[in-house]
Scaffold this motif. Structure first.
Motif, PDB file in Angstrom:
ATOM      1  N   LEU A 105      77.801  33.866 -32.174  1.00 39.03           N
ATOM      2  CA  LEU A 105      78.600  33.454 -31.411  1.00 39.03           C
ATOM      3  C   LEU A 105      79.482  33.570 -30.563  1.00 39.03           C
ATOM      4  O   LEU A 105      79.824  34.082 -29.730  1.00 39.03           O
ATOM      5  N   ILE A 106      80.475  33.869 -32.150  1.00 41.30           N
ATOM      6  CA  ILE A 106      82.047  34.276 -31.237  1.00 41.30           C
ATOM      7  C   ILE A 106      82.261  35.918 -30.686  1.00 41.30           C
ATOM      8  O   ILE A 106      83.080  35.913 -30.204  1.00 41.30           O
ATOM      9  N   SER A 107      81.539  36.620 -31.614  1.00 40.55           N
ATOM     10  CA  SER A 107      81.252  37.980 -30.637  1.00 40.55           C
ATOM     11  C   SER A 107      80.519  37.939 -29.870  1.00 40.55           C
ATOM     12  O   SER A 107      81.429  38.662 -28.943  1.00 40.55           O
ATOM     13  N   ALA A 108      79.485  37.003 -29.314  1.00 47.38           N
ATOM     14  CA  ALA A 108      78.927  36.906 -28.379  1.00 47.38           C
ATOM     15  C   ALA A 108      79.798  36.389 -27.238  1.00 47.38           C
ATOM     16  O   ALA A 108      80.154  36.615 -26.510  1.00 47.38           O
ATOM     17  N   VAL A 109      80.187  35.133 -27.406  1.00 46.58           N
ATOM     18  CA  VAL A 109      81.651  34.490 -26.441  1.00 46.58           C
ATOM     19  C   VAL A 109      82.889  35.784 -25.784  1.00 46.58           C
ATOM     20  O   VAL A 109      83.251  35.792 -24.557  1.00 46.58           O
ATOM     21  N   ASN A 110      83.771  36.240 -27.585  1.00 50.16           N
ATOM     22  CA  ASN A 110      84.200  36.778 -27.163  1.00 50.16           C
ATOM     23  C   ASN A 110      83.736  38.877 -26.115  1.00 50.16           C
ATOM     24  O   ASN A 110      85.011  38.942 -25.516  1.00 50.16           O
ATOM     25  N   ALA A 111      82.464  39.278 -25.754  1.00 50.34           N
ATOM     26  CA  ALA A 111      82.280  40.069 -25.488  1.00 50.34           C
ATOM     27  C   ALA A 111      82.168  39.630 -24.130  1.00 50.34           C
ATOM     28  O   ALA A 111      82.361  40.291 -23.273  1.00 50.34           O
ATOM     29  N   GLN A 112      81.850  38.344 -23.555  1.00 48.92           N
ATOM     30  CA  GLN A 112      81.449  38.142 -22.146  1.00 48.92           C
ATOM     31  C   GLN A 112      82.865  37.531 -21.621  1.00 48.92           C
ATOM     32  O   GLN A 112      82.673  37.196 -20.523  1.00 48.92           O
ATOM     33  N   ASN A 113      83.772  36.737 -23.065  1.00 48.58           N
ATOM     34  CA  ASN A 113      84.684  36.692 -22.276  1.00 48.58           C
ATOM     35  C   ASN A 113      84.539  35.315 -20.587  1.00 48.58           C
ATOM     36  O   ASN A 113      85.291  35.843 -19.851  1.00 48.58           O
ATOM     37  N   PRO A 114      84.426  34.580 -21.244  1.00 44.90           N
ATOM     38  CA  PRO A 114      83.709  33.180 -19.894  1.00 44.90           C
ATOM     39  C   PRO A 114      84.963  32.783 -19.282  1.00 44.90           C
ATOM     40  O   PRO A 114      86.257  32.579 -20.426  1.00 44.90           O
ATOM     41  N   GLU A 115      85.401  32.355 -18.068  1.00 49.01           N
ATOM     42  CA  GLU A 115      86.238  32.045 -17.523  1.00 49.01           C
ATOM     43  C   GLU A 115      86.885  30.859 -17.750  1.00 49.01           C
ATOM     44  O   GLU A 115      85.891  29.966 -18.088  1.00 49.01           O
ATOM     45  N   LYS A 141      85.628  28.338 -41.888  1.00 54.01           N
ATOM     46  CA  LYS A 141      86.843  29.148 -41.246  1.00 54.01           C
ATOM     47  C   LYS A 141      86.034  28.929 -39.939  1.00 54.01           C
ATOM     48  O   LYS A 141      86.546  29.068 -38.512  1.00 54.01           O
ATOM     49  N   GLU A 142      84.887  29.094 -39.559  1.00 48.97           N
ATOM     50  CA  GLU A 142      84.299  29.598 -38.494  1.00 48.97           C
ATOM     51  C   GLU A 142      84.043  28.581 -37.054  1.00 48.97           C
ATOM     52  O   GLU A 142      84.419  28.759 -35.701  1.00 48.97           O
ATOM     53  N   PHE A 143      83.399  27.671 -37.392  1.00 48.93           N
ATOM     54  CA  PHE A 143      83.492  26.605 -37.289  1.00 48.93           C
ATOM     55  C   PHE A 143      84.804  25.861 -36.236  1.00 48.93           C
ATOM     56  O   PHE A 143      84.584  25.968 -34.710  1.00 48.93           O
TER      57      PHE A 143
END
Length: 254
Positions: A105-115, A141-143
């Motif tokens: 999920l972290i990778s996906a959010v960073n890739a999509q970079n929503p406003e 760590k990641e939550f």
């Protein structure tokens, strides 16, 4: 003699009538008219105007594995909000895929970079960390990273973020053939994940809503489980929405 007796009788009757009248007017025997209560009116929902942007972050529980697209809880929540606020326009973006861990999920959010312009952000993540036997320290760590990212995407307002607890798949037909010990291990580990998430939410002042208990009735009420025997059904997602909707309304009206 008769006239005198007659006068005595009249006096006695008069005293008796006066006594009865006094008693009737007293507080003990007075007939109190029924109290008519004013009609109760429900406090109207404060209207909100404009466009409301909603971002749902998660995994299969958010994408709605094995249920229709409008059956998943983010879509049901959007529909409920539309009914409550008909003058507002609601948009929904979902970043979620079956099998995702916190790392995915972290990778996906960073890739999509929503406003960072969302009025509402929900987060439900972690079951695949547990299912894939990842070390618990990864979630610890990641939550927090995901929650802080969710806050930043919600215009930096922590009040616009809601975290949902992880459902318990030990109470589904999928896990029915597991040994009792294995099912208890799953439940205990999910409790551990949820407790960690809740503690961090409290420290950040973010709303944490537990829906795990709903999913723990999946064996006794199979209508709460989707056709795959594992994920929540449309009915279960409705119960999620019913539980989180009051908090969502408070967030949107602030």
């Amino acid at each position: 003699m008769k006239s005198h007796f007659k006068q005595i009788v009249i006096v006695i009757l008069s005293l008796f009538l006066l006594s009865c009248s006094a008693e009737d007017s007293g507080s003990g025997n007075a007939v109190t008219p029924p109290q008519v209560k004013p009609p109760t009116t429900q406090v109207p929902t404060t209207p909100i105007s404009g466009s409301i942007n909603y971002l749902a972050l998660g995994d299969s529980y958010t994408i709605g594995q094995s249920v229709c697209e409008t059956c998943r809880y983010p879509e049901q929540l959007k529909s409920s909000l539309k009914a409550i606020y008909p003058e507002s326009n609601f948009t929904l973006k979902v970043i979620a895929t079956t099998g995702w861990t916190t790392s995915n999920l972290i990778s996906a959010v960073n890739a999509q970079n929503p406003e960072p312009n969302y009025d509402l952000v929900t987060l439900l993540i972690g079951v695949n960390n547990q299912y894939q036997h990842m070390d618990f320290s990864v979630y610890e760590k990641e939550f927090p990273q995901l929650l802080n990212k969710a806050i930043s995407l919600a215009k930096g307002d922590k009040n616009n973020v809601i975290v949902l607890s992880i459902p318990d798949y030990a109470y589904t037909p999928f896990a029915a053939n597991y040994t009792y010990e294995n099912r208890m291990k799953i439940s205990n580990e999910i409790d551990q994940y949820n407790a960690s998430a809740e503690r961090y939410c409290i420290s950040k002042g973010v709303t944490f809503i537990s829906i795990t208990d709903i999913t723990r009735t999946g064996l006794s009420n199979t209508s709460l489980v989707a056709s795959d025997g594992l994920h929540p059904s449309e009915q279960a997602y409705k119960m999620f929405v019913d539980r989180i909707l009051p908090q969502v309304k408070m967030a949107l009206q602030n």
